[in-house]
Every structure is written in structure tokens, then in C-alpha cells.
Design a protein around this motif. Structure first.
Motif, PDB file in Angstrom:
ATOM      1  N   THR A   1      51.590  33.949  44.550  1.00 17.25           N
ATOM      2  CA  THR A   1      51.768  35.376  44.774  1.00 17.25           C
ATOM      3  C   THR A   1      51.102  36.154  43.650  1.00 17.25           C
ATOM      4  O   THR A   1      51.024  35.661  42.525  1.00 17.25           O
ATOM      5  N   PRO A   2      50.589  37.366  43.940  1.00 22.15           N
ATOM      6  CA  PRO A   2      49.938  38.134  42.883  1.00 22.15           C
ATOM      7  C   PRO A   2      50.880  38.456  41.728  1.00 22.15           C
ATOM      8  O   PRO A   2      50.428  38.749  40.624  1.00 22.15           O
ATOM      9  N   GLU A   3      52.197  38.393  41.981  1.00 23.13           N
ATOM     10  CA  GLU A   3      53.121  38.740  40.897  1.00 23.13           C
ATOM     11  C   GLU A   3      53.042  37.774  39.728  1.00 23.13           C
ATOM     12  O   GLU A   3      53.352  38.137  38.603  1.00 23.13           O
ATOM     13  N   TYR A   4      52.669  36.503  40.010  1.00 20.21           N
ATOM     14  CA  TYR A   4      52.537  35.564  38.897  1.00 20.21           C
ATOM     15  C   TYR A   4      51.374  35.927  38.006  1.00 20.21           C
ATOM     16  O   TYR A   4      51.360  35.614  36.835  1.00 20.21           O
TER      17      TYR A   4
ATOM     18  N   TYR B   1      48.283  37.377  52.629  1.00 22.36           N
ATOM     19  CA  TYR B   1      49.671  37.800  52.777  1.00 22.36           C
ATOM     20  C   TYR B   1      50.162  38.695  51.651  1.00 22.36           C
ATOM     21  O   TYR B   1      51.356  38.800  51.424  1.00 22.36           O
ATOM     22  N   GLY B   2      49.227  39.351  50.925  1.00 25.23           N
ATOM     23  CA  GLY B   2      49.585  40.385  49.958  1.00 25.23           C
ATOM     24  C   GLY B   2      50.655  39.952  48.977  1.00 25.23           C
ATOM     25  O   GLY B   2      50.609  38.852  48.427  1.00 25.23           O
ATOM     26  N   ALA B   3      51.626  40.850  48.773  1.00 33.59           N
ATOM     27  CA  ALA B   3      52.631  40.591  47.743  1.00 33.59           C
ATOM     28  C   ALA B   3      53.626  39.514  48.165  1.00 33.59           C
ATOM     29  O   ALA B   3      54.331  38.969  47.328  1.00 33.59           O
ATOM     30  N   ASP B   4      53.702  39.205  49.478  1.00 34.93           N
ATOM     31  CA  ASP B   4      54.637  38.153  49.898  1.00 34.93           C
ATOM     32  C   ASP B   4      54.195  36.792  49.385  1.00 34.93           C
ATOM     33  O   ASP B   4      55.020  35.921  49.124  1.00 34.93           O
TER      34      ASP B   4
ATOM     35  N   VAL C   1      42.867  39.942  46.086  1.00 32.64           N
ATOM     36  CA  VAL C   1      43.995  39.114  46.481  1.00 32.64           C
ATOM     37  C   VAL C   1      45.197  39.975  46.840  1.00 32.64           C
ATOM     38  O   VAL C   1      45.882  39.734  47.820  1.00 32.64           O
ATOM     39  N   SER C   2      45.440  41.022  46.021  1.00 38.87           N
ATOM     40  CA  SER C   2      46.701  41.735  46.213  1.00 38.87           C
ATOM     41  C   SER C   2      46.607  42.817  47.268  1.00 38.87           C
ATOM     42  O   SER C   2      47.597  43.081  47.937  1.00 38.87           O
ATOM     43  N   SER C   3      45.430  43.469  47.455  1.00 39.75           N
ATOM     44  CA  SER C   3      45.450  44.518  48.468  1.00 39.75           C
ATOM     45  C   SER C   3      44.315  44.453  49.490  1.00 39.75           C
ATOM     46  O   SER C   3      44.586  44.615  50.675  1.00 39.75           O
TER      47      SER C   3
ATOM     48  N   SER D   1      37.537  36.806  31.819  1.00 38.70           N
ATOM     49  CA  SER D   1      37.466  36.290  33.174  1.00 38.70           C
ATOM     50  C   SER D   1      38.353  35.077  33.368  1.00 38.70           C
ATOM     51  O   SER D   1      38.491  34.601  34.492  1.00 38.70           O
ATOM     52  N   ILE D   2      38.973  34.570  32.287  1.00 36.59           N
ATOM     53  CA  ILE D   2      39.956  33.488  32.401  1.00 36.59           C
ATOM     54  C   ILE D   2      40.988  33.852  33.468  1.00 36.59           C
ATOM     55  O   ILE D   2      41.331  33.047  34.335  1.00 36.59           O
ATOM     56  N   TYR D   3      41.434  35.102  33.375  1.00 34.17           N
ATOM     57  CA  TYR D   3      42.462  35.616  34.269  1.00 34.17           C
ATOM     58  C   TYR D   3      41.969  35.625  35.715  1.00 34.17           C
ATOM     59  O   TYR D   3      42.666  35.169  36.622  1.00 34.17           O
ATOM     60  N   GLY D   4      40.726  36.055  35.920  1.00 32.75           N
ATOM     61  CA  GLY D   4      40.164  36.081  37.268  1.00 32.75           C
ATOM     62  C   GLY D   4      40.032  34.682  37.839  1.00 32.75           C
ATOM     63  O   GLY D   4      40.378  34.439  39.000  1.00 32.75           O
ATOM     64  N   PHE D   5      39.547  33.727  37.021  1.00 31.27           N
ATOM     65  CA  PHE D   5      39.376  32.365  37.526  1.00 31.27           C
ATOM     66  C   PHE D   5      40.713  31.692  37.742  1.00 31.27           C
ATOM     67  O   PHE D   5      40.835  30.824  38.616  1.00 31.27           O
ATOM     68  N   LEU D   6      41.712  32.085  36.972  1.00 28.22           N
ATOM     69  CA  LEU D   6      43.070  31.559  37.200  1.00 28.22           C
ATOM     70  C   LEU D   6      43.534  31.933  38.613  1.00 28.22           C
ATOM     71  O   LEU D   6      43.989  31.079  39.383  1.00 28.22           O
ATOM     72  N   ILE D   7      43.382  33.217  38.947  1.00 27.34           N
ATOM     73  CA  ILE D   7      43.778  33.665  40.281  1.00 27.34           C
ATOM     74  C   ILE D   7      42.935  32.972  41.331  1.00 27.34           C
ATOM     75  O   ILE D   7      43.436  32.508  42.354  1.00 27.34           O
ATOM     76  N   PHE D   8      41.610  32.880  41.055  1.00 25.22           N
ATOM     77  CA  PHE D   8      40.700  32.297  42.032  1.00 25.22           C
ATOM     78  C   PHE D   8      41.073  30.848  42.321  1.00 25.22           C
ATOM     79  O   PHE D   8      41.204  30.442  43.488  1.00 25.22           O
TER      80      PHE D   8
END
Lengths: 288, 303
Positions: free
Chosen positions: B229-232, B133-136, B124-126, B56-63
């Protein structure tokens, strides 16, 4: 009505694929008690070797399929077993480090595949093409029918093997109590390799079946792992064919929410639902 | 003066002096490395201390990153105002999630936390792409303090300060009563219950700490790039964290921080050879888990 039927058929088809990957998860888990994070990479390697055998070496299709299933997933599975799983089990490392090690083995295969192909798209053309057939008012891909047929056949053969043959009996015995099985004369290392081979074969066939419908690159392995893992967890890790149910449930949820609500929402529901299932029925919907 | 103190003062002086002579590209690499160090400390907090196989590190990073970005974009908060708010939001989410999924163990816990991360990523992404703002992605304004633009150098110092605080916290916890209790839980739960350790409390604490560290680094990262952006935030980050933690040695804050720093820095510096990275991570994971399970700092100690 047409939208309903076609999303039903599409959901069932993709659900069968996820289910097959889930079944192959359990083929290893039930014998070695080990969660293999490199499972999707079997499918990826099968797609990759199909691509190489037909496009680069120009082999005819049947020979290419037999050669690629022998050379790649089976070989890869056995080498994971002998190089990664067995030594770590013998050294009595915690189960989590075993899981991370199998993830590492999968990443190795992904890296080698990536260097070979440069992470480009692997174009797989189905031998059946994209022809459709009209069934009950909707057009259905022949490929979907192939998926249903193959899934049913594979599961039937696997069930026959597990329940009716002596080797299958040994396989189940090794899963229930490995020390007792060893005392009764079961060669544990060989039986475990057999489990890896079966799992790799099922997963490779699932990869071939899904290859014409996805933009397959070598990166497809990890997403297939996650999908198969979710299917196995919904269906139940202990039962051999529970994941098929889980996979079909998953495919239907994703497909219906894709066509009726919003793309992406199905995956959200699936992940949230899985957390719920893990909490309330940690052994899955179909417990042994 | 004692020897360790001298070493620490020397390191702090080096951290202050060296960046002055660096170009902005190398400063950016350094920032990436520091964030990697914090993330690896976060993973180590749950895996190395409590034995939780935490995806969940990854999830909290995005959050954390998206909380900061959305607060700045939608509500016009200043960055230093959003940082505490997004940390509090992360803590609340982590507390609720921990209550739910901490009753699972081993790889079932791993699967549940992976599902959480994938759910956040999908949101976040979809799913909420109209809102995020999705992928932008979301462009953030430059960081201002009293209407002065904060340069890269000052931001680097700010980041090193926070990384230092994280490291110090982690180090102190490791050698305190809490850390010992957590490691007892990691090695044997039944025994630690019988000596009176409150298992859910310590596991919750470890889970919360790792969520806070990863949310913090998400927020800092988004501001460092001026762009969310979700790409990161791909699953590759989690693989990098695993690799860094295994290289550094589990349950060892010094090793985890150095491993994370070096691996993230090198992976960004050698981005030209990106196709070989995955193979490298795979080989590292397999070889280290097979032969050096205690990490690189312990290879020499054991002999």
C-alpha cells in the motif's frame, strides 16, 4: 467556459503561492549559493505561529501577524544560518552535506511543532472568510484576489529593494562575487543574514496566503518545499523572479488537469516535465 | 584460524540461533531492520561511493514492491518467480533513468531523482489507482514453497541471507578497483578524468547497484507484510535512510548497514513515541553533519 475560467483563476492563485516560495528559494540561493531544504518550514512555522497567537494567546490579528513573522520564521532563518550554514561553509564541507543539514534543521522545527500540536490540524480562518465576488461570469474568492494583490505587491517591493537601494546592490554584489564584494566593504555575514530574513519573510507570507485553502498540519512544510523547489527549477535558479513564471505554469498545469482529465495526473506531468527541463535547460526557462 | 574469520562465524551462528527463541513480533522488527540495512547500503552506494545525492532509492523501493505485488496479483506468479523479474524490470528502469539524469550533478541530480520518486509515488497512489487499487493496496497470498507455507522464521533466514549477500557485495566493491574509481570520482571529477577513469560508466554502475538494492528490499518488504500500500512508502523512509547513512558514516558499508539496521529497528520498536521521531532525526542530521561528518564508527578512530 465556466470550468475553464474558474480553473484558470484557481491555477493562477496556487501558482502565485508556489512562485512566491520559489522566489524565496532564489533569495537565498542567489546570495549564499546554497539550496535550503527548510524553506517550506518557514511557511509552516508562520502558519503555526499565527494559529498560536490568535487561538491560544488570543491576540488581535495585526499584532499577531507582526509578532509571528518576527519571532518565528526570521528567528528560525537566522539560527539556521548561524548554527548550520555558516560553520559548514567555513569547514568547506561538500555542498550536498550542507543541503542535508538544512533538511535536518527543517525536520527539527517540524518535530518541535509536532510535539506542540500533536500533528493535529491547524485551523486557520481567513479574515476575509470564504466570501466570493462575481467577476466575468464566475465566482472568485476574495482570498484569491488577496493572493494576486499580495504577490504583485511583494514582488514589486522586492524588485525595488534589489534594484534601487544600496543594500540591494550589496546583496546582488555578494551573490555575483563574494570575495570582491568583501574587498569593496560589504559585510558578508550581515548581507547573508539579510538574504535569509528576506527569504523567510516572503515564504511566511506565502504560507499565510495559502493556509485557509489547505489542511495545514506541521507536515505541510516538506510538500511546500518540493512544490517551491520545482517552481524555482522550472523558472531558473539564477533569476530572481523566474520562479514566479515557473510557479504559475505549474499551478495552471495542475489545476487544468485536475478539472479536465484526472486528479494526480497534473503532478505526474509536472515532475516528468521538470526532469525534461533539468536535462535540456538546466538553468531554467529564464536564465540570467 | 584467523581472528576475523572466527568473528564472522560467530556472527553467523548468532544470526541462526537467536531468532529461534524470538517471538514473531520481534522477528518482524528484525526483518524491518534488515530491510533498513539494505536500503542504507543502497543509499551509501550512490552517496558514499559516487557522491550522488540520490533520492531515487525511495522511488525504486516503491517500484520494486509494486512490481512484485502486481505480478503476483495480476499474473499469478509465485513469489520466487517474481523476484528475478522485478529485479530485471528495476534494472531496465534504472538504466534508462540513469542515462537521462546522470548528466546532472550535486543537488540538481537530487532534485531530478526526487522528482522521479514523487512521480512513481503519484502513479501508484492516484494516477493508476484503478490498476493498483490506490490507498487500499494489494493483499498478497501467503508465501508458499512446494505447497508448504513458509513461516516467519524461514523468511527471516531468507532475508538475512539476502542482506548478507548485499553487504558482502558492497564490501567487496568498496575495496576493489571499481570502488576506488568511484571514490576518486566522488572526491574530484576533473582529476579522475585526467587519470583515465570512465566517469559515466562508474556512475551508471553505482546508480544501478543502488536501484537494485532498493528494488530488492521493496519486493522483500511487500512479501513480509503480505500487503502493498502507498501508506508504507512515505517520504519519511528517505529521511530515515539519510539519517542512518549519516550516523553510520558515508562510504563505509559496515557503518551504513549497522546504522540502517539499528535505526529502522528502533524506529519500528519505538513506534509509540512516533511524534518525537522527526525531531530526533533532525537533531541527529544537524549534529552529525556539524561535528562528526565521518559517522559514529569514526568518532573514536580520529582521536
Amino acid at each position: 467556459m465556466e470550468i475553464f475560467l474558474s480553473s484558470l483563476v484557481g491555477g493562477l492563485a496556487f501558482g502565485c503561492i508556489y512562485g512566491l516560495i520559489g522566489v524565496s528559494f532564489n533569495a537565498i540561493y542567489n546570495v549564499c549559493h546554497l539550496v535550503n531544504f527548510a524553506q517550506g518550514h518557514f511557511a509552516m512555522l508562520a502558519i503555526l505561529s499565527w494559529f498560536y497567537m490568535t487561538h491560544v494567546f488570543k491576540m488581535p490579528l495585526p499584532i499577531a501577524l507582526v509578532a509571528s513573522i518576527i519571532f518565528v520564521p526570521v528567528l528560525f532563518g537566522i539560527s539556521i544560518q548561524y548554527l548550520v550554514a555558516e560553520p559548514l561553509v567555513r569547514a568547506k564541507r561538500p555542498i550536498v552535506s550542507l543541503v542535508i543539514a538544512t533538511l535536518g534543521a527543517g525536520l527539527c522545527s517540524e518535530g518541535i511543532g509536532g510535539i506542540l500540536t500533536g500533528f493535529r490540524n491547524l485551523f486557520i480562518y481567513s479574515p476575509l472568510g470564504y466570501e466570493t465576488v462575481k467577476l466575468g461570469g464566475i465566482y472568485v474568492f476574495w482570498n484569491y484576489i488577496l493572493i494576486f494583490g499580495c504577490t504583485a505587491l511583494l514582488c514589486f517591493v522586492y524588485w525595488l529593494f534589489l534594484e534601487k537601494t544600496k543594500l540591494g546592490l550589496q546583496l546582488r554584489a555578494a551573490g555575483i562575487d563574494d570575495e570582491m564584494a568583501a574587498l569593496e566593504g560589504v559585510n558578508l555575514v550581515k548581507i547573508r543574514s539579510l538574504a535569509w530574513i528576506i527569504s523567510a519573510t516572503i515564504c511566511a507570507i506565502a504560507g499565510w496566503l495559502v493556509a485557509p485553502f489547505i489542511q495545514a498540519t506541521v507536515l505541510v512544510g516538506l510538500s511546500l518545499v518540493i512544490n517551491g523547489f520545482v517552481a524555482a527549477a522550472i523558472g531558473g535558479f539564477a533569476s530572481s523572479f523566474g520562479p514566479l513564471l515557473g510557479g504559475i505554469l505549474m499551478g495552471l498545469i495542475v489545476s487544468f488537469s485536475y478539472s479536465y482529465i484526472q486528479p494526480g495526473l497534473g503532478e505526474l506531468i509536472m515532475f516528468m516535465g521538470l526532469i525534461g527541463i533539468l536535462i535540456f535547460r538546466p538553468h531554467g526557462l529564464v536564465a540570467r | 584460524m584467523q581472528k576475523p574469520k572466527m568473528v564472522i562465524i560467530l556472527i553467523i551462528l548468532l544470526i541462526i540461533v537467536i531468532p529461534i527463541f524470538l517471538k514473531s513480533r520481534y522477528l518482524f522488527l528484525g526483518m524491518y531492520g534488515l530491510l533498513g540495512g539494505i536500503l542504507t547500503l543502497a543509499f551509501d552506494f550512490s552517496y558514499g561511493y559516487c557522491g550522488l545525492f540520490n533520492f531515487s532509492i525511495y522511488g525504486f523501493l516503491i517500484f520494486g514492491g509494486y512490481c512484485t505485488a502486481l505480478l503476483i496479483e495480476k499474473l499469478g506468479f509465485p513469489f520466487f518467480g517474481t523476484l528475478p523479474v522485478s529485479l530485471v524490470l528495476t534494472i531496465v528502469l534504472a538504466y534508462i533513468l540513469g542515462k537521462i539524469i546522470l548528466r546532472l550533478r550535486h543537488w540538481l541530480f537530487g532534485l531530478a531523482s526526487l522528482c522521479f520518486s514523487m512521480a512513481i509515488y503519484t502513479c501508484v497512489s492516484s494516477v493508476f489507482s484503478d490498476f493498483t487499487y490506490g490507498a487500499d493496496g494489494i493483499r498478497l497470498p501467503d508465501l508458499l514453497v512446494f505447497e508448504h507455507k513458509v513461516g516467519e522464521l524461514s523468511y527471516f533466514y531468507f532475508l538475512s541471507l539476502l542482506a548478507g549477500i548485499c553487504f558482502y557485495t558492497s564490501y567487496r566493491v568498496r575495496f576493489s578497483k571499481i570502488g576506488r574509481a568511484m571514490r576518486a570520482i566522488r572526491s574530484n571529477e576533473t582529476v579522475s578524468v585526467s587519470v583515465g577513469i570512465n566517469i559515466p560508466r562508474y556512475l551508471n554502475l553505482g546508480f544501478l547497484m543502488s536501484a537494485v538494492f532498493s528494488g530488492l528490499s521493496g519486493a522483500l518488504w511487500v512479501q513480509a507484510n503480505n500487503w502493498a500500500t502507498p501508506e508504507y512508502f512515505t517520504l519519511g523512509i528517505n529521511i530515515k535512510i539519510f539519517t542512518a547513512a549519516i550516523i553510520g558514516g558515508v562510504g563505509n558499508p559496515m557503518g551504513a548497514f549497522i546504522g540502517g539496521f539499528l535505526l529502522f529497528l528502533l524506529s519500528q520498536a519505538l513506534i509509540a513515541f512516533e511524534q518525537y521521531h522527526v525531531l530526533f532525526y533532525g537533531i541527529i542530521l544537524v549534529v552529525f553533519l556539524r561535528f562528526f561528518p565521518l559517522g559514529i564508527l569514526n568518532i573514536f578512530q580520529r582521536r
